[in-house]
Design a protein around this motif. Sequence first.
Motif, PDB file in Angstrom:
ATOM      1  N   SER A  10      -8.304   3.474  -0.185  1.00 55.14           N
ATOM      2  CA  SER A  10      -7.126   4.322  -0.352  1.00 55.14           C
ATOM      3  C   SER A  10      -7.267   5.709   0.252  1.00 55.14           C
ATOM      4  CB  SER A  10      -6.789   4.458  -1.840  1.00 55.14           C
ATOM      5  OG  SER A  10      -7.835   5.092  -2.545  1.00 55.14           O
ATOM      6  N   TYR A  56      -2.069  -3.691  -4.038  1.00 56.13           N
ATOM      7  CA  TYR A  56      -3.003  -4.458  -3.212  1.00 56.13           C
ATOM      8  C   TYR A  56      -4.038  -5.136  -4.099  1.00 56.13           C
ATOM      9  CZ  TYR A  56      -5.681   0.045  -2.814  1.00 56.13           C
ATOM     10  OH  TYR A  56      -6.358   1.220  -3.020  1.00 56.13           O
ATOM     11  N   PHE A 109      -5.190   0.813   5.478  1.00 58.03           N
ATOM     12  CA  PHE A 109      -4.147   1.082   4.495  1.00 58.03           C
ATOM     13  C   PHE A 109      -3.777   2.557   4.397  1.00 58.03           C
ATOM     14  CE2 PHE A 109      -5.675  -2.931   2.147  1.00 58.03           C
ATOM     15  CZ  PHE A 109      -4.884  -3.723   2.976  1.00 58.03           C
ATOM     16  N   THR A 110      -4.528   3.426   5.067  1.00 55.39           N
ATOM     17  CA  THR A 110      -4.156   4.839   5.099  1.00 55.39           C
ATOM     18  C   THR A 110      -3.380   5.187   6.368  1.00 55.39           C
ATOM     19  OG1 THR A 110      -6.229   5.523   6.178  1.00 55.39           O
ATOM     20  CG2 THR A 110      -6.218   5.444   3.763  1.00 55.39           C
ATOM     21  N   ASN A 121     -11.978   0.791  -4.107  1.00 57.16           N
ATOM     22  CA  ASN A 121     -10.618   1.318  -4.102  1.00 57.16           C
ATOM     23  C   ASN A 121     -10.565   2.723  -3.508  1.00 57.16           C
ATOM     24  OD1 ASN A 121      -7.757   1.313  -4.983  1.00 57.16           O
ATOM     25  ND2 ASN A 121      -8.463   2.902  -6.394  1.00 57.16           N
ATOM     26  N   ASN A 148       0.823  -1.216   0.000  1.00 58.53           N
ATOM     27  CA  ASN A 148       0.000   0.000   0.000  1.00 58.53           C
ATOM     28  C   ASN A 148       0.852   1.259   0.000  1.00 58.53           C
ATOM     29  OD1 ASN A 148       1.035  -0.138   2.636  1.00 58.53           O
ATOM     30  ND2 ASN A 148      -0.768   0.842   3.524  1.00 58.53           N
TER      31      ASN A 148
END
Length: 290
Positions: free
Chosen positions: A210, A80, A217-218, A206, A52
């Motif tokens: 994101s 990912y 994942f952030t 997505n 990521n």
Amino acid sequence: MTPVDPTYTWLGEELDLDAYLARIGFTGERTPTLATLRELVRAHTTTVPFENLEIILGRGVPLDLESLQDKMIRRRRGGYCYENVGLFAAALERFGFEFTAMSGRVTRGATNLRPATHALLRVQAADDDRIWLCDVGFGWGPLEPVELAPDRGEFSAGAWRFRLERQLDAVGGELWTLYQFGKDGWVDRHTFATTPQYRVDFAVGNHYVSTSDRSPFTMRPFVERFLPEVQHTLDGTTWTANYPDGSEEVRELEVAELPKVLAEVFDIDLDEADAAQLVRAEWPAAVKGS
């Protein structure tokens, strides 16, 4: 002949197939057979890492095929699930496989409801009537396609152990759960339905994955490298080597070590600017349950 609406396709005609196959080390027959599918899945899952880092470095994650090819083929980076599946689906389309995409909910043993933000593929080969699950974007295999059969039960893919179960959802549709054996025994890693998904559906997921401050994942780097004998995970500054028998080795890294470990263990070479940006931040160690 009515032209095919490109929104229903995976843009396989735009794929540099030779470059993709060289990237994953595939040298087999370019035919839509089960043997080819098995070889493609094994090559992709053990070559292209899960990562990521574009999010962590302050950039977006575009899913158009040209961006995927530039990042994952020409620059030899990972991605990912949405990126891995987008690239792999384009290759399957070029080979002539029949397939649909699906969405799953990553659970990892959690009891709270998770959003459907995992991408998978449901594939049929030209020489076989069975339906196969191809999960190339999880970062932890399986090494090969898995038959979607109600009585599949426990199985091995290489040395790794899995279990697949089918139940019914709230309206009587198929709901599958894939379990994996690890240090905590059998753990459900994700559930999925067989409702077809398309590139536009993955664009929505997505965006959430994101950009949302609720997405893991952030928050920190999360990178995985899957090999037949070991699976490596970098979660923040925690590096874990997981083995098929359920054992693991854990090491806490200094932030300054991240670029070197990414290159030597995860096969991700960052340029000087990205490496410097990555080590300037104070990343937490692994966050349990996220």
